[in-house]
Design a protein around this motif. Structure first.
Motif, PDB file in Angstrom:
ATOM      1  N   SER A 108     -17.836  60.903 -20.173  1.00 55.11           N
ATOM      2  CA  SER A 108     -17.823  59.444 -20.303  1.00 55.11           C
ATOM      3  C   SER A 108     -18.943  58.908 -21.191  1.00 55.11           C
ATOM      4  O   SER A 108     -18.848  57.783 -21.684  1.00 55.11           O
ATOM      5  CB  SER A 108     -17.910  58.792 -18.921  1.00 55.11           C
ATOM      6  OG  SER A 108     -19.067  59.235 -18.229  1.00 55.11           O
ATOM      7  N   ALA A 130      -9.398  59.225 -17.206  1.00 54.51           N
ATOM      8  CA  ALA A 130      -9.603  57.778 -17.174  1.00 54.51           C
ATOM      9  C   ALA A 130     -10.983  57.388 -17.670  1.00 54.51           C
ATOM     10  O   ALA A 130     -11.197  56.264 -18.140  1.00 54.51           O
ATOM     11  CB  ALA A 130      -9.388  57.248 -15.756  1.00 54.51           C
ATOM     12  N   ASN A 131     -11.938  58.318 -17.578  1.00 58.78           N
ATOM     13  CA  ASN A 131     -13.305  58.038 -18.007  1.00 58.78           C
ATOM     14  C   ASN A 131     -13.577  58.439 -19.451  1.00 58.78           C
ATOM     15  O   ASN A 131     -14.677  58.237 -19.960  1.00 58.78           O
ATOM     16  CB  ASN A 131     -14.297  58.782 -17.093  1.00 58.78           C
ATOM     17  CG  ASN A 131     -14.203  58.315 -15.660  1.00 58.78           C
ATOM     18  OD1 ASN A 131     -14.070  57.114 -15.403  1.00 58.78           O
ATOM     19  ND2 ASN A 131     -14.261  59.245 -14.716  1.00 58.78           N
ATOM     20  N   SER A 133     -13.333  58.063 -23.451  1.00 59.20           N
ATOM     21  CA  SER A 133     -13.328  56.883 -24.309  1.00 59.20           C
ATOM     22  C   SER A 133     -11.947  56.584 -24.888  1.00 59.20           C
ATOM     23  O   SER A 133     -11.200  57.492 -25.278  1.00 59.20           O
ATOM     24  CB  SER A 133     -14.329  57.076 -25.453  1.00 59.20           C
ATOM     25  OG  SER A 133     -14.238  56.034 -26.387  1.00 59.20           O
ATOM     26  N   ASN A 134     -11.623  55.295 -24.976  1.00 56.11           N
ATOM     27  CA  ASN A 134     -10.336  54.886 -25.542  1.00 56.11           C
ATOM     28  C   ASN A 134     -10.309  54.990 -27.064  1.00 56.11           C
ATOM     29  O   ASN A 134      -9.323  54.619 -27.698  1.00 56.11           O
ATOM     30  CB  ASN A 134      -9.969  53.467 -25.104  1.00 56.11           C
ATOM     31  CG  ASN A 134     -10.950  52.419 -25.611  1.00 56.11           C
ATOM     32  OD1 ASN A 134     -11.934  52.742 -26.264  1.00 56.11           O
ATOM     33  ND2 ASN A 134     -10.683  51.171 -25.297  1.00 56.11           N
ATOM     34  N   GLU A 151      -3.509  59.058 -16.053  1.00 54.38           N
ATOM     35  CA  GLU A 151      -4.824  58.636 -16.554  1.00 54.38           C
ATOM     36  C   GLU A 151      -4.915  58.672 -18.078  1.00 54.38           C
ATOM     37  O   GLU A 151      -5.973  58.957 -18.650  1.00 54.38           O
ATOM     38  CB  GLU A 151      -5.956  59.453 -15.912  1.00 54.38           C
ATOM     39  CG  GLU A 151      -6.044  59.279 -14.414  1.00 54.38           C
ATOM     40  CD  GLU A 151      -7.369  59.754 -13.809  1.00 54.38           C
ATOM     41  OE1 GLU A 151      -8.347  59.920 -14.560  1.00 54.38           O
ATOM     42  OE2 GLU A 151      -7.404  59.957 -12.579  1.00 54.38           O
ATOM     43  N   GLU A 153      -3.212  55.998 -19.861  1.00 56.79           N
ATOM     44  CA  GLU A 153      -2.676  54.706 -20.273  1.00 56.79           C
ATOM     45  C   GLU A 153      -3.596  53.942 -21.232  1.00 56.79           C
ATOM     46  O   GLU A 153      -3.121  53.105 -22.004  1.00 56.79           O
ATOM     47  CB  GLU A 153      -2.389  53.828 -19.046  1.00 56.79           C
ATOM     48  CG  GLU A 153      -1.241  54.317 -18.193  1.00 56.79           C
ATOM     49  CD  GLU A 153      -1.680  55.313 -17.120  1.00 56.79           C
ATOM     50  OE1 GLU A 153      -0.873  55.583 -16.210  1.00 56.79           O
ATOM     51  OE2 GLU A 153      -2.820  55.820 -17.199  1.00 56.79           O
ATOM     52  N   HIS A 154      -4.899  54.220 -21.191  1.00 56.45           N
ATOM     53  CA  HIS A 154      -5.841  53.467 -22.023  1.00 56.45           C
ATOM     54  C   HIS A 154      -6.003  54.044 -23.426  1.00 56.45           C
ATOM     55  O   HIS A 154      -6.707  53.472 -24.255  1.00 56.45           O
ATOM     56  CB  HIS A 154      -7.204  53.406 -21.342  1.00 56.45           C
ATOM     57  CG  HIS A 154      -7.869  54.728 -21.133  1.00 56.45           C
ATOM     58  ND1 HIS A 154      -7.289  55.739 -20.390  1.00 56.45           N
ATOM     59  CD2 HIS A 154      -9.048  55.238 -21.593  1.00 56.45           C
ATOM     60  CE1 HIS A 154      -8.097  56.799 -20.373  1.00 56.45           C
ATOM     61  NE2 HIS A 154      -9.154  56.528 -21.104  1.00 56.45           N
ATOM     62  N   PHE A 155      -5.323  55.143 -23.728  1.00 53.45           N
ATOM     63  CA  PHE A 155      -5.482  55.798 -25.028  1.00 53.45           C
ATOM     64  C   PHE A 155      -4.562  55.174 -26.079  1.00 53.45           C
ATOM     65  O   PHE A 155      -3.667  55.822 -26.616  1.00 53.45           O
ATOM     66  CB  PHE A 155      -5.200  57.294 -24.922  1.00 53.45           C
ATOM     67  CG  PHE A 155      -6.200  58.066 -24.118  1.00 53.45           C
ATOM     68  CD1 PHE A 155      -7.562  57.830 -24.250  1.00 53.45           C
ATOM     69  CD2 PHE A 155      -5.789  59.036 -23.215  1.00 53.45           C
ATOM     70  CE1 PHE A 155      -8.500  58.545 -23.510  1.00 53.45           C
ATOM     71  CE2 PHE A 155      -6.708  59.771 -22.468  1.00 53.45           C
ATOM     72  CZ  PHE A 155      -8.063  59.512 -22.618  1.00 53.45           C
ATOM     73  N   ASP A 156      -4.797  53.905 -26.399  1.00 54.53           N
ATOM     74  CA  ASP A 156      -3.905  53.219 -27.338  1.00 54.53           C
ATOM     75  C   ASP A 156      -4.144  53.613 -28.789  1.00 54.53           C
ATOM     76  O   ASP A 156      -3.396  53.199 -29.681  1.00 54.53           O
ATOM     77  CB  ASP A 156      -4.003  51.705 -27.169  1.00 54.53           C
ATOM     78  CG  ASP A 156      -5.425  51.176 -27.321  1.00 54.53           C
ATOM     79  OD1 ASP A 156      -6.341  51.980 -27.578  1.00 54.53           O
ATOM     80  OD2 ASP A 156      -5.614  49.955 -27.202  1.00 54.53           O
ATOM     81  N   ASN A 173       4.270  57.560 -17.972  1.00 59.51           N
ATOM     82  CA  ASN A 173       2.979  56.943 -18.311  1.00 59.51           C
ATOM     83  C   ASN A 173       2.627  57.071 -19.787  1.00 59.51           C
ATOM     84  O   ASN A 173       1.456  57.149 -20.153  1.00 59.51           O
ATOM     85  CB  ASN A 173       1.858  57.533 -17.447  1.00 59.51           C
ATOM     86  CG  ASN A 173       2.076  57.298 -15.968  1.00 59.51           C
ATOM     87  OD1 ASN A 173       2.495  56.209 -15.567  1.00 59.51           O
ATOM     88  ND2 ASN A 173       1.812  58.311 -15.159  1.00 59.51           N
ATOM     89  N   ASN A 176       1.926  53.073 -23.147  1.00 57.84           N
ATOM     90  CA  ASN A 176       0.823  52.406 -23.846  1.00 57.84           C
ATOM     91  C   ASN A 176       0.339  53.166 -25.075  1.00 57.84           C
ATOM     92  O   ASN A 176      -0.520  52.683 -25.810  1.00 57.84           O
ATOM     93  CB  ASN A 176      -0.364  52.186 -22.899  1.00 57.84           C
ATOM     94  CG  ASN A 176      -0.059  51.175 -21.821  1.00 57.84           C
ATOM     95  OD1 ASN A 176       0.906  50.428 -21.917  1.00 57.84           O
ATOM     96  ND2 ASN A 176      -0.878  51.135 -20.780  1.00 57.84           N
TER      97      ASN A 176
END
Length: 330
Positions: A108, A130-131, A133-134, A151, A153-156, A173, A176
């Motif tokens: 992280s 999830a931790n 970086s995006n 975990e 979903e934040h990797f856009d 999942n 995104n």
């Protein structure tokens, strides 16, 4: 700049304290005690050694952008110091491939991470992603024991996702990952295609799964390469809208005919070997759109491959063909 392999025993006139690249690949080192680690390093490659711990001096390399520990003996405990080495917070590439990890390590602190590779370990879950970086653009978790896609979903910004050779049963999942270009899911246990609405993928592999249908790709108009070999598919369908497709591999399935690709204008490679296609009759119409473009076709181990003048017939149909099965033409 190319990597310079460092000879640990050789004398050199260059000032090692100013080096930016250090490649210690295949030195079979058990530790780095005999190695100088210049503070100017931006890339440190420790691939194929015998390292079971991280040298604490690495934590002082504030300019480091790429760190490879591929093919060592690193365990979860051995990699844990990384999570507190804030001096390395600008690291962009971390490779932990082929070690002894059982979980996703805490990375992280790396707020600019672009490439993260934990393939060929013993990771059982994606918990911990999830931790991460995006900012991530490439994620490799192949050849592990992962059973669920989670975990992520934040990797856009992610462009490559490699989850092949795991225990996945469901595609989920992914919705995104709007910038995803390549998705590799071969050698899993997936029965149904579900791309969760994604339409920008260019390369997709679902080889060696449990698919019986090709439905689910219809909206992927950007798709250029599709790999579906070694499944249980009996009918070619849902392909007519894939107008940018260049490579299609449906070998080792249960196909009896060639369907739904007659309008594909860009198809160059077509793999149909190890199926149950009886005859070459109608093949010219079946591949009409790419008849001039096609350069490679595999039909061996189909009944039709035993047809008289098999190769000659195909060469007449496809004037620019360069390869038929294993035969390459100049």
């Amino acid at each position: 700049m190319e990597k310079e392999r460092v000879d640990l025993n050789a004398e050199t006139e260059e000032d090692p304290s100013s080096s930016t690249l250090l490649d210690l690949t295949s030195y079979q080192l058990h530790d780095l005690d005999s190695v100088e680690l210049p503070l100017t390093l931006t890339e440190l490659d420790l691939t194929t050694n015998r390292l079971s711990s991280l040298d604490p001096r690495i934590s002082h390399l504030s300019f480091l952008k790429k760190l490879s520990l591929r093919q060592n003996l690193i365990t979860d405990d051995a990699v844990s110091p990384l999570s507190s080495w804030t001096t390395l917070s600008t690291l962009e590439e971390l490779v932990l491939r082929d070690n002894q990890l059982k979980k996703i390590p805490d990375v992280s602190i790396f707020k600019q991470l672009l490439i993260f590779d934990v393939s060929f370990n013993e990771v059982t879950s994606l918990n911990g992603l999830a931790n991460v970086s995006n900012t991530l653009k490439e994620l490799y978790v192949s050849k592990n024991e992962v059973a669920k896609i989670e975990e992520i979903e934040h990797f856009d910004q992610l462009s490559i996702l490699e989850l092949g050779s795991n225990k996945l049963r469901v595609m989920e999942n992914l919705q995104n990952l709007t910038n995803l270009q390549e998705l590799w899911l071969g050698r899993n246990r997936i029965k149904f295609v579900n791309l969760c609405g994604l339409k920008c993928i260019k390369k997709l592999s679902l080889q060696s799964n449990r698919l019986t249908s090709m439905t689910g790709f219809e909206g992927c108009i950007a798709l250029e390469e599709l790999y579906l070999s070694h499944n249980g598919i009996s009918k070619m369908e849902g392909l007519s809208s894939l107008v940018n497709l260049r490579v299609l591999d449906v070998s080792s399935n249960k196909l009896t005919s060639i369907d739904d690709i007659q309008n594909l204008m860009h198809l160059e490679d077509l793999w149909l070997n190890d199926n149950q296609i009886e005859s070459l009759e109608g093949i010219a119409e079946s591949v009409a759109g790419s008849k001039e473009k096609l350069t490679t076709i595999y039909l061996e181990k189909n009944p039709c491959a035993k047809s008289p003048n098999y190769t000659a017939v195909l060469r007449e149909i496809f004037p620019n063909i360069e390869q038929i099965d294993s035969d390459v033409f100049s």
